[in-house]
Structure formats: structure tokens, C-alpha cells
Design an enzyme around this catalytic site. Structure first.
Site, PDB file in Angstrom:
ATOM      1  N   ARG A 140     -75.380-127.215  16.455  1.00  0.00           N
ATOM      2  CA  ARG A 140     -76.825-127.000  16.595  1.00  0.00           C
ATOM      3  C   ARG A 140     -77.585-127.875  15.621  1.00  0.00           C
ATOM      4  O   ARG A 140     -77.041-128.310  14.586  1.00  0.00           O
ATOM      5  CB  ARG A 140     -77.166-125.531  16.389  1.00  0.00           C
ATOM      6  CG  ARG A 140     -76.813-124.933  15.019  1.00  0.00           C
ATOM      7  CD  ARG A 140     -77.863-125.144  13.974  1.00  0.00           C
ATOM      8  NE  ARG A 140     -77.737-124.227  12.846  1.00  0.00           N
ATOM      9  CZ  ARG A 140     -78.130-124.519  11.628  1.00  0.00           C
ATOM     10  NH1 ARG A 140     -78.638-125.699  11.349  1.00  0.00           N
ATOM     11  NH2 ARG A 140     -78.003-123.638  10.645  1.00  0.00           N
ATOM     12  N   GLU A 242     -86.071-119.162  13.219  1.00  0.00           N
ATOM     13  CA  GLU A 242     -86.242-119.612  11.833  1.00  0.00           C
ATOM     14  C   GLU A 242     -87.034-120.928  11.791  1.00  0.00           C
ATOM     15  O   GLU A 242     -87.898-121.130  10.937  1.00  0.00           O
ATOM     16  CB  GLU A 242     -84.861-119.793  11.201  1.00  0.00           C
ATOM     17  CG  GLU A 242     -84.909-120.239   9.775  1.00  0.00           C
ATOM     18  CD  GLU A 242     -83.528-120.229   9.125  1.00  0.00           C
ATOM     19  OE1 GLU A 242     -82.729-119.320   9.380  1.00  0.00           O
ATOM     20  OE2 GLU A 242     -83.268-121.162   8.336  1.00  0.00           O
ATOM     21  N   ARG A 246     -84.540-124.843  17.654  1.00  0.00           N
ATOM     22  CA  ARG A 246     -83.110-124.990  17.385  1.00  0.00           C
ATOM     23  C   ARG A 246     -82.467-125.439  18.691  1.00  0.00           C
ATOM     24  O   ARG A 246     -82.578-124.732  19.713  1.00  0.00           O
ATOM     25  CB  ARG A 246     -82.487-123.659  16.955  1.00  0.00           C
ATOM     26  CG  ARG A 246     -82.762-123.257  15.513  1.00  0.00           C
ATOM     27  CD  ARG A 246     -81.933-124.065  14.524  1.00  0.00           C
ATOM     28  NE  ARG A 246     -82.276-123.759  13.146  1.00  0.00           N
ATOM     29  CZ  ARG A 246     -81.675-122.831  12.413  1.00  0.00           C
ATOM     30  NH1 ARG A 246     -80.702-122.094  12.920  1.00  0.00           N
ATOM     31  NH2 ARG A 246     -82.029-122.638  11.162  1.00  0.00           N
ATOM     32  N   CYS A 289     -85.595-123.730   5.913  1.00  0.00           N
ATOM     33  CA  CYS A 289     -84.624-123.438   4.853  1.00  0.00           C
ATOM     34  C   CYS A 289     -84.056-124.752   4.314  1.00  0.00           C
ATOM     35  O   CYS A 289     -83.655-125.621   5.106  1.00  0.00           O
ATOM     36  CB  CYS A 289     -83.495-122.570   5.415  1.00  0.00           C
ATOM     37  SG  CYS A 289     -82.237-122.156   4.182  1.00  0.00           S
ATOM     38  N   THR A 291     -81.287-125.481   3.190  1.00  0.00           N
ATOM     39  CA  THR A 291     -79.887-125.750   3.550  1.00  0.00           C
ATOM     40  C   THR A 291     -79.794-126.546   4.849  1.00  0.00           C
ATOM     41  O   THR A 291     -78.740-127.077   5.174  1.00  0.00           O
ATOM     42  CB  THR A 291     -79.079-124.449   3.733  1.00  0.00           C
ATOM     43  OG1 THR A 291     -79.654-123.709   4.823  1.00  0.00           O
ATOM     44  CG2 THR A 291     -79.070-123.601   2.490  1.00  0.00           C
ATOM     45  N   ARG A 298     -75.385-128.125  12.138  1.00  0.00           N
ATOM     46  CA  ARG A 298     -74.277-127.227  11.778  1.00  0.00           C
ATOM     47  C   ARG A 298     -73.305-127.242  12.956  1.00  0.00           C
ATOM     48  O   ARG A 298     -73.617-126.789  14.044  1.00  0.00           O
ATOM     49  CB  ARG A 298     -74.759-125.803  11.507  1.00  0.00           C
ATOM     50  CG  ARG A 298     -73.633-124.910  10.957  1.00  0.00           C
ATOM     51  CD  ARG A 298     -74.162-123.594  10.417  1.00  0.00           C
ATOM     52  NE  ARG A 298     -74.206-122.542  11.401  1.00  0.00           N
ATOM     53  CZ  ARG A 298     -73.190-121.731  11.721  1.00  0.00           C
ATOM     54  NH1 ARG A 298     -72.013-121.876  11.118  1.00  0.00           N
ATOM     55  NH2 ARG A 298     -73.346-120.789  12.621  1.00  0.00           N
ATOM     56  N   ARG A 327     -68.255-118.391   7.746  1.00  0.00           N
ATOM     57  CA  ARG A 327     -69.158-117.269   8.038  1.00  0.00           C
ATOM     58  C   ARG A 327     -68.420-116.224   8.851  1.00  0.00           C
ATOM     59  O   ARG A 327     -67.391-116.512   9.457  1.00  0.00           O
ATOM     60  CB  ARG A 327     -70.374-117.735   8.860  1.00  0.00           C
ATOM     61  CG  ARG A 327     -71.288-118.682   8.113  1.00  0.00           C
ATOM     62  CD  ARG A 327     -72.552-118.999   8.908  1.00  0.00           C
ATOM     63  NE  ARG A 327     -73.403-119.934   8.178  1.00  0.00           N
ATOM     64  CZ  ARG A 327     -74.616-120.327   8.562  1.00  0.00           C
ATOM     65  NH1 ARG A 327     -75.127-119.889   9.688  1.00  0.00           N
ATOM     66  NH2 ARG A 327     -75.316-121.165   7.838  1.00  0.00           N
ATOM     67  N   GLU A 332     -74.459-115.693  10.199  1.00  0.00           N
ATOM     68  CA  GLU A 332     -74.597-115.649   8.761  1.00  0.00           C
ATOM     69  C   GLU A 332     -74.751-114.215   8.247  1.00  0.00           C
ATOM     70  O   GLU A 332     -75.381-113.383   8.893  1.00  0.00           O
ATOM     71  CB  GLU A 332     -75.854-116.430   8.395  1.00  0.00           C
ATOM     72  CG  GLU A 332     -75.878-116.757   6.964  1.00  0.00           C
ATOM     73  CD  GLU A 332     -76.895-117.831   6.673  1.00  0.00           C
ATOM     74  OE1 GLU A 332     -77.825-118.014   7.447  1.00  0.00           O
ATOM     75  OE2 GLU A 332     -76.718-118.473   5.647  1.00  0.00           O
TER      76      GLU A 332
HETATM   77  P1  ADP Z   1     -77.203-120.770  12.904  1.00  0.00           P
HETATM   78  O1  ADP Z   1     -75.981-121.301  13.498  1.00  0.00           O
HETATM   79  O2  ADP Z   1     -78.374-121.112  13.726  1.00  0.00           O
HETATM   80  O3  ADP Z   1     -77.307-121.153  11.463  1.00  0.00           O
HETATM   81  P2  ADP Z   1     -76.104-118.027  12.789  1.00  0.00           P
HETATM   82  O4  ADP Z   1     -75.105-118.248  11.723  1.00  0.00           O
HETATM   83  O5  ADP Z   1     -76.896-116.766  12.744  1.00  0.00           O
HETATM   84  O6  ADP Z   1     -77.200-119.164  12.895  1.00  0.00           O
HETATM   85  O7  ADP Z   1     -75.327-118.087  14.173  1.00  0.00           O
HETATM   86  C1  ADP Z   1     -76.005-117.867  15.383  1.00  0.00           C
HETATM   87  C2  ADP Z   1     -75.058-117.371  16.456  1.00  0.00           C
HETATM   88  O8  ADP Z   1     -74.175-118.421  16.820  1.00  0.00           O
HETATM   89  C3  ADP Z   1     -74.194-116.207  16.012  1.00  0.00           C
HETATM   90  O9  ADP Z   1     -74.064-115.287  17.070  1.00  0.00           O
HETATM   91  C4  ADP Z   1     -72.851-116.871  15.730  1.00  0.00           C
HETATM   92  O10 ADP Z   1     -71.757-115.997  15.860  1.00  0.00           O
HETATM   93  C5  ADP Z   1     -72.862-117.906  16.831  1.00  0.00           C
HETATM   94  N1  ADP Z   1     -71.906-118.989  16.629  1.00  0.00           N
HETATM   95  C6  ADP Z   1     -71.817-119.843  15.590  1.00  0.00           C
HETATM   96  N2  ADP Z   1     -70.804-120.697  15.756  1.00  0.00           N
HETATM   97  C7  ADP Z   1     -70.222-120.387  16.948  1.00  0.00           C
HETATM   98  C8  ADP Z   1     -69.126-120.912  17.686  1.00  0.00           C
HETATM   99  N3  ADP Z   1     -68.428-121.950  17.252  1.00  0.00           N
HETATM  100  N4  ADP Z   1     -68.839-120.311  18.872  1.00  0.00           N
HETATM  101  C9  ADP Z   1     -69.536-119.266  19.321  1.00  0.00           C
HETATM  102  N5  ADP Z   1     -70.580-118.743  18.673  1.00  0.00           N
HETATM  103  C10 ADP Z   1     -70.929-119.289  17.504  1.00  0.00           C
HETATM  104  C1  CIR Z   2     -79.747-116.749   1.751  1.00  0.00           C
HETATM  105  O1  CIR Z   2     -80.255-117.234   0.755  1.00  0.00           O
HETATM  106  O2  CIR Z   2     -78.637-116.227   1.754  1.00  0.00           O
HETATM  107  C2  CIR Z   2     -80.524-116.808   3.052  1.00  0.00           C
HETATM  108  N1  CIR Z   2     -81.878-117.156   2.763  1.00  0.00           N
HETATM  109  C3  CIR Z   2     -79.894-117.831   3.999  1.00  0.00           C
HETATM  110  C4  CIR Z   2     -79.607-119.155   3.394  1.00  0.00           C
HETATM  111  C5  CIR Z   2     -79.104-120.220   4.334  1.00  0.00           C
HETATM  112  N2  CIR Z   2     -77.762-120.212   4.672  1.00  0.00           N
HETATM  113  C6  CIR Z   2     -76.657-120.521   3.929  1.00  0.00           C
HETATM  114  O3  CIR Z   2     -76.597-120.938   2.861  1.00  0.00           O
HETATM  115  N3  CIR Z   2     -75.532-120.314   4.530  1.00  0.00           N
END
Ligand code: ADP
Ligand code: CIR
Length: 374
Positions: A140, A242, A246, A289, A291, A298, A327, A332
Site C-alpha cells: 500500500r 488516516e 491509501r 504520520c 512513519t 508498506r 505486526r 497495527e
Molecule cells: P496499514 O497497512 O494501512 O498501515 P494496518 O496495519 O491497520 O494499516 O493494516 C490494515 C489491514 O491490512 C489489516 O486488516 C491488516 O491485517 C491487513 N493486512 C496487512 N498486510 C496484509 C497482508 N499481507 N495480507 C492480508 N492482509 C494484510
Molecule cells: C503509535 O505511535 O504507535 C501510533 N501513532 C502509530 C504509529 C505508526 N506506526 C508504526 O510505527 N508502526
């Protein structure tokens, strides 16, 4: 979660209210500094001196230090603890952001993010051709639309304007590319059951993230929020979660090349639509953010590595060695379910798009080799 009071909640330039906000901020800052459980980058990087130096600064849009650090002050379990309320905040509060950016991305204040380079697609492989370890692969990126501030400063009208602009482009886009065609589902008309189903399937963002809520990123929810998704559920776009945008490409299995190729086509489609994205000379694409700055990429695999993950220290040390982040299986700040982990590149700034995805590919390849040899 520590408490706050009403005066902190109002954004105002009046002197009294400003003093009141500063009093609350001082109290929360002291509580955070004294909490031995708090291990956030905010705590490590905002010492008393810097805090006092930044306390009266404001961006052109009126954002304050409190807008930057509120989430970290109120969530002592934050990893990072800061957000940029508007693009200008990265400049005005650079003394704090630069320290955190350096610690997270290994990118010093004198470095400049490289120009975009997606490299040679054929270098990306299927990491698990026998389907033994990887459940799915997802890449993403985030984009902010020029002319609009970030969440805490967005008005209700602007959320709706952004939603209208972006969803219209997506519904028109994808000409000649069947995979990029789809439907837009606004959160306002989505049933709770449908929302839960899409979240459980990992397609939709979750609701009520306290880190985002306390950063003032969920105002007017669910207005202006939604998801565009194709029929095969391999391409989706989140609107106004966020970040303004995205862009997500995902599919079952470990074929990084196919997933990255689709993401690149989606980015090209969005870029040729007339939408302009905020890109900073030094920090690359700007996001809410820190990060997510730079490439904003990511790249992750949802993976089961039962033997390696049973050795927690080795698992974490290997992730660190390859600049990977582990994660939980629901995103997250979630835990692992049935031994499933979401493993992704940690750095997004100071390297190209090619390198960000390659960093994940190399590290995961190594982890699979280790698992096989155990
Ligand atoms: P972001 O990826 O936008 O930083 P999150 O960590 O909240 O946000 O992940 C968003 C969703 O994507 C969650 O449901 C997570 O489990 C899913 N996700 C992340 N990586 C994968 C993957 N490789 N396959 C399937 N789902 C994924
Ligand atoms: C935090 O500080 O934990 C949240 N604001 C999310 C930060 C972004 N994600 C990350 O480092 N994995």
C-alpha cells in the site's frame, strides 16, 4: 489513558485559552515523562528544553504543539506518538519531527529523499511458490491531495469534497484495465455487518483506533470515509481514513511482482487523473504520520512461520536485521492470531519504492530459509 479537560479541546488563538491549553499540555507532558511504562519515540525525543522551545509555535493554519503530540501524550503505549496536523507542521516543529524521523527511518536532517523509482518489476518474485508459508501479500501507499490540510484541520465540507473528487476519479478510471475497475462504498451507507465482514477479510480499515482518535483524525466519522474496491478484491483505495488516500494492491499467496505491478498501474492511473499530490523536496510524499513519509510504501506478507516465531528473540532480531516490522494479524497494535504475522518493510523514507519493496522481499526470503532449516 490520561484525561484531558474541555479547555484543551478548543482550538483558539485567544490568550486565555492558549494558556489553559499550555497548562494541560505541561501536565500531560510531565505524566508521560514520569511513566516508566511509556517507551514512545515522543518520550525519548521531546526533552524538557525542546518542549519549552516549541510550546508557543503555530503553523500557518494555526496548528499547535498539542496537535502534534496529543496522541502520544494520551496513549503512553504509542510506538511513535506524533502526527502532523498539516503539511507545514513538518517545518514548524522540525526539531521534534527530524529526531523521530531519523530514529524511525534512519534518515538524518541533512538527507534528501530520492526521486521516485519503481525499478525493474521482473526483480520481484513469488516468495512462496508452493504456498507453504505466505497467506497473502499486500502493498500500500498513501497520498495527500494538494490544497487540503490533514485530518485535525479538515472541515466536514472538505472531507466530503475530497471523497467526491477521489471517488469520481476512481469510478471513471481504470479505462482499459479491468482490474482497476470497481465500486465505491461510502461508510455512511454501509451496514455494520458489511463493515465487519470487510474488516475481517482485511480489506477495510478498522474503526475507533484510539491513536488516531486522540490525534483528532476521526472527526465527523463516518462522513467522507469509504472504500473503493474491485470485484476480485485485489485493488482497493481507502478514502479519508488516516490519509486522504491509501492505494492498496493485494492477493493470496506470495507473488510480490504481481502485487507491486498492480499497485504501480493504480498509482499511474491516479496520477494521470489530474489530482495533485503533496510532495516535499526533502521528505518525499507528505503523510499524516511521520512513519509513512517518503515512498509511503508498506509492503507486507501475512505469513506463518511456526518454528521461527516460537523463538521470539531470534524472530525479532532477524526482523531488525532486515529492517522489517512485525505486526499482529489484524493490523497495527493487534496480536497474532493462529501464529499469523504481518511482516513488512519498516523504512519508507530515504530509499526508493524499488528498495522499500525489495527490503521486504529480501528479509522475508531469509526468514523462510531459516524456517525451512529448523
Ligand atoms: P496499514 O497497512 O494501512 O498501515 P494496518 O496495519 O491497520 O494499516 O493494516 C490494515 C489491514 O491490512 C489489516 O486488516 C491488516 O491485517 C491487513 N493486512 C496487512 N498486510 C496484509 C497482508 N499481507 N495480507 C492480508 N492482509 C494484510
Ligand atoms: C503509535 O505511535 O504507535 C501510533 N501513532 C502509530 C504509529 C505508526 N506506526 C508504526 O510505527 N508502526
Amino acid at each position: 489513558m490520561p484525561t484531558t479537560n474541555n479547555c484543551e479541546k478548543s482550538r483558539s488563538s485567544s490568550k486565555n485559552q492558549n494558556n489553559c491549553q499550555i497548562k494541560v499540555m505541561r501536565k500531560l507532558f510531565n505524566e508521560m515523562q514520569q511513566d516508566p511504562q511509556c517507551k514512545s519515540m515522543l518520550k525519548r525525543n521531546l526533552n524538557k528544553d525542546l518542549f519549552e522551545r516549541l510550546i508557543n509555535r503555530r503553523t500557518k493554519m494555526g496548528s499547535t504543539l498539542m496537535d502534534v503530540i496529543r496522541s502520544g501524550l494520551m496513549n503512553h503505549d504509542s510506538n511513535i506518538g506524533v502526527y502532523a496536523p498539516d503539511p507545514d507542521a513538518y517545518q514548524i516543529f522540525s526539531d521534534l519531527f527530524n529526531r523521530i524521523i531519523d530514529e524511525y527511518h534512519n534518515f538524518s536532517a541533512t538527507e534528501k529523499h530520492p526521486t521516485s523509482d519503481f525499478g525493474k518489476l521482473s526483480d520481484f518474485i513469488d516468495l512462496d511458490p508452493e504456498n507453504k508459508f505466505i497467506i497473502s501479500t499486500r502493498i500500500r501507499c498513501g497520498r495527500s491531495v494538494k490544497g487540503f490540510p490533514f485530518n485535525p484541520c479538515l472541515k466536514e465540507k472538505q472531507y466530503k469534497e475530497l471523497e467526491q473528487k477521489i471517488s469520481t476519479i476512481l469510478l471513471k478510471g481504470g479505462a482499459g484495465d479491468e482490474e482497476l475497475k470497481g465500486t465505491y462504498l461510502p461508510l455512511t451507507t454501509m451496514s455494520k455487518e458489511e463493515q465487519k465482514r470487510l474488516i475481517d477479510q482485511h480489506f477495510l480499515f478498522k474503526e475507533g483506533d484510539r491513536f488516531l482518535q486522540t490525534a483528532n483524525a476521526c472527526r465527523f466519522w463516518p462522513k467522507g470515509r469509504g472504500i473503493f474496491l474491485n470485484k476480485a478484491r485485489t485493488f482497493m483505495v481507502w478514502i479519508n481514513e488516516e490519509d486522504h488516500i491509501r492505494i492498496i494492491s493485494m492477493q493470496e499467496g506470495g507473488n510480490v511482482g504481481q502485487v507491486f505491478g498492480r499497485l504501480q498501474r493504480a498509482i499511474r492511473m491516479m496520477e494521470s487523473s489530474g489530482l495533485e499530490f503533496v510532495r516535499d523536496q526533502r521528505l518525499g510524499y507528505l503523510t499524516f504520520c511521520p512513519t509513512n513519509l517518503g515512498t509511503t510504501i508498506r509492503a507486507s506478507v501475512m505469513i506463518k512461520l511456526p518454528k521461527l516465531s516460537a523463538q521470539k528473540q531470534l524472530f525479532e532480531a532477524t526482523a531488525n536485521k532486515f529492517n522489517l516490522q512485525i505486526r499482529g494479524s489484524k493490523g497495527e497494535h493487534t496480536d497474532s492470531d493462529e501464529g499469523m504475522y504481518d511482516i513488512s518493510n519498516r523504512r519508507r523514507l530515504g530509499l526508493t519504492e524499488y528498495d522499500a519493496v525489495m527490503e521486504m522481499q529480501r528479509g522475508v526470503q531469509q526468514m523462510i530459509e531459516m524456517e525451512k532449516s529448523m
